[in-house]
Design an enzyme around this catalytic site. Structure first.
Site, PDB file in Angstrom:
ATOM      1  N   CYS A   1     -12.053   9.691  28.843  1.00 24.87           N
ATOM      2  CA  CYS A   1     -12.243   9.105  27.619  1.00 24.87           C
ATOM      3  C   CYS A   1     -11.853   9.858  26.499  1.00 24.87           C
ATOM      4  O   CYS A   1     -10.871   9.261  25.484  1.00 24.87           O
ATOM      5  CB  CYS A   1     -13.578   8.610  27.317  1.00 24.87           C
ATOM      6  SG  CYS A   1     -14.526   7.760  28.877  1.00 24.87           S
TER       7      CYS A   1
ATOM      8  N   CYS B   1     -11.704   0.034  30.353  1.00 29.29           N
ATOM      9  CA  CYS B   1     -11.005   1.742  30.032  1.00 29.29           C
ATOM     10  C   CYS B   1     -10.856   2.515  31.113  1.00 29.29           C
ATOM     11  O   CYS B   1      -9.886   3.239  31.405  1.00 29.29           O
ATOM     12  CB  CYS B   1     -12.289   2.576  29.224  1.00 29.29           C
ATOM     13  SG  CYS B   1     -12.205   1.862  27.560  1.00 29.29           S
TER      14      CYS B   1
END
Length: 280
Positions: A190, A241
């Site tokens: 991330c 994501c």
């Protein structure tokens, strides 16, 4: 007696702190205030979205959710006004910005989606396989209607997830590890996209987790995604994501998904939530 007085004082301070997280503000007012404060390229990159926010389709999704929330439903013919989202049965103002949180009745840290499922099953009597519970994506689903309504009651309130219980801290810390852990065939984390300013995916400016004014917009879900023509949830964004990182997608409601959402929310602590937001 002195020990009891100290405990009572700490309890009173905790109640006061959790009550002082803000008041309701319209989403567009929150966003414009953040833009004026920071001049962030990420926050101001879409004039079109700013123009459309006062008439966002999420408003209608939330309106449908309010009807569902107050309607007696399920085999038990009970409304969700009996569900406790952390501030007492039926109390929604400021509840969403204090989630994920630990619930004593389940012994778990839960986000909005998992808490909503719990109440639909235990209070209203739905089966986990009923479409009202099982279908969780798309503006037409009961879940997105309910989540959008519940979350919208916290617009303008500051993110303030409690860290009083050891499990709350443990999941937040696990989420931090996940945020920075590189994995998958692309060796992404991330943090690859969200730990510095000026990064982009094609034409889109990406939010920096280390700039809280940007991060509050990044995690302000449910939000209407213009490119999808649907309102999407936090769990949906999390799966997206991981798909973009070419990693296995987390299971909604799993400890891993709650851990990441706990870290996301804690990183935006003190910033006003934009609910419901409008995104690309």
């Amino acid at each position: 007696m002195r020990l009891l007085a100290k405990e009572e004082a700490r309890a009173a301070q905790g109640v006061a702190a959790k009550a002082a997280v803000g008041t309701y503000q319209e989403p567009i007012d929150v966003l414009e205030g953040l833009i004026a404060r920071t001049q962030s390229e990420y926050l101001s990159q879409s004039d079109q979205n700013l123009m459309m926010m006062p008439d966002s389709p999420a408003i209608w999704t939330a309106s449908d959710g309010e009807e569902l929330f107050k309607e007696p439903r399920g085999p038990n013919n009970v409304s969700l006004e009996e569900c406790d989202f952390g501030k007492g049965p039926g109390v929604l103002e400021g509840a969403y910005v204090e989630m994920p949180r630990y619930f004593e009745d389940t012994g778990k840290v839960m986000d909005l989606e998992t808490r909503l499922i719990h109440c639909m099953v235990t209070l209203q009597g739905f089966s986990p396989d009923d479409p009202e519970v099982k279908k969780r994506h798309g503006s037409g689903s009961d879940h997105m209607k309910l989540q959008t309504y519940i979350a919208s009651q916290s617009s303008g309130f500051a993110w303030n997830p409690p860290m009083d219980h050891p499990l709350e801290k443990a999941l937040r810390d696990a989420g931090q590890v996940m945020f920075y852990r590189r994995a998958g065939k692309a060796d992404f984390a991330c943090s690859t996209c969200h730990a510095a300013s000026g990064k982009r995916i094609r034409a889109s400016v990406l939010p920096n987790k280390n700039v809280p004014e940007e991060w509050t917009k990044a995690i302000s879900w449910p939000a209407f995604r213009v490119g999808h023509d649907h309102v999407r949830s936090s769990q949906h964004r999390l799966r997206g994501c991981y798909w973009q990182m070419r990693q296995p997608m987390p299971i909604a409601g799993s400890d891993a998904s709650i851990a990441m959402l706990s870290y996301w929310t804690d990183a935006a602590r003190g910033q006003p939530a934009i609910l419901s937001d409008m995104k690309r």
